[in-house]
Design a protein around this motif. Structure first.
Motif: not given
Length: 212
Positions: A147-160, A174-178, A180-184, A200-205
């Motif tokens: 899922a992250a790869d698919a959404f990443g591919a979307v962002l390559k097409l439209n970074p905004r 959700a994949a446990g990539k803390a 990477d998740a924080i940066a994202a 809010s998610n950043l605080g949780l992470e």
């Protein structure tokens, strides 16, 4: 989002002998579809198909719009059957693969939906909408890195694309990539419009990774 193929509504000057029945049915179907009267649209498009007189150049539009209206009417099995018919005749039609994926997703057949969206992307690599939907299907299956790869591919097409960035951050979390998740999540907050949820998610992470 669903992709409706525009119908060619011919003027009376273009009518020829024997065309009135199917053309009138298509016009009724298009009018009903435009006003969200799905059952009426299904009835009209079905009449056009059953007339056996729809010219080959209009059959794709009629069948596709019939399938879309069946889906909107909640008749998912029939909608899927019609998209299968469309793809049997037009296997390289990316819109049909996309719309078929939406039906499968709604039926909670997420693996098949992901494959359908993937086929649309194979045909049109810049199809960000199908990539986004594929990411959602992967996420429903618990395939969070896919899922992250698919959404990443979307962002390559439209970074905004804030929605893709937000979903990618959630998938990484959700994949446990803390890390990477924080940066994202930070990226998502910078893009908006989901900045409040992102922070809010950043605080949780940070909390879950032991960083305060």
């Amino acid at each position: 989002m669903w992709r409706s193929l525009a119908l060619l509504l011919l003027s009376a000057l273009c009518w020829r002998a024997g065309a009135q029945e199917w053309l009138g049915a298509i016009q009724r179907g298009f009018a009903a579809q435009s006003s969200s009267r799905w059952d009426d649209a299904v009835s009209a498009y079905t009449s056009a198909v059953q007339s056996g007189a729809v010219p080959a150049e209009h059959q794709l539009s009629v069948a596709s719009n019939l399938a879309l209206c069946l889906q909107r009417a909640g008749r998912l099995d029939e909608a899927l059957e019609w998209f299968d018919k469309v793809l049997k005749a037009h296997p390289e039609n990316a819109d049909a693969h996309h719309n078929r994926g939406n039906v499968l997703y709604q039926m909670q057949r997420h693996a098949e939906a992901a494959n359908a969206f993937g086929r649309a992307v194979q045909i049109v690599p810049t199809d960000a909408e199908s990539l986004f939907n594929q990411g959602n299907a992967w996420a429903k299956m618990g395939e969070h890195m896919a899922a992250a790869d698919a959404f990443g591919a979307v962002l390559k097409l439209n970074p905004r694309d804030a929605h893709a960035a937000y979903n990618r951050a959630n998938a990484l979390s959700a994949a446990g990539k803390a890390e990477d998740a924080i940066a994202a999540i930070r990226t998502t907050g910078a893009i908006g419009p989901r900045s409040s949820a992102a922070y809010s998610n950043l605080g949780l992470e940070f909390s879950s990774s032991g960083r305060y």
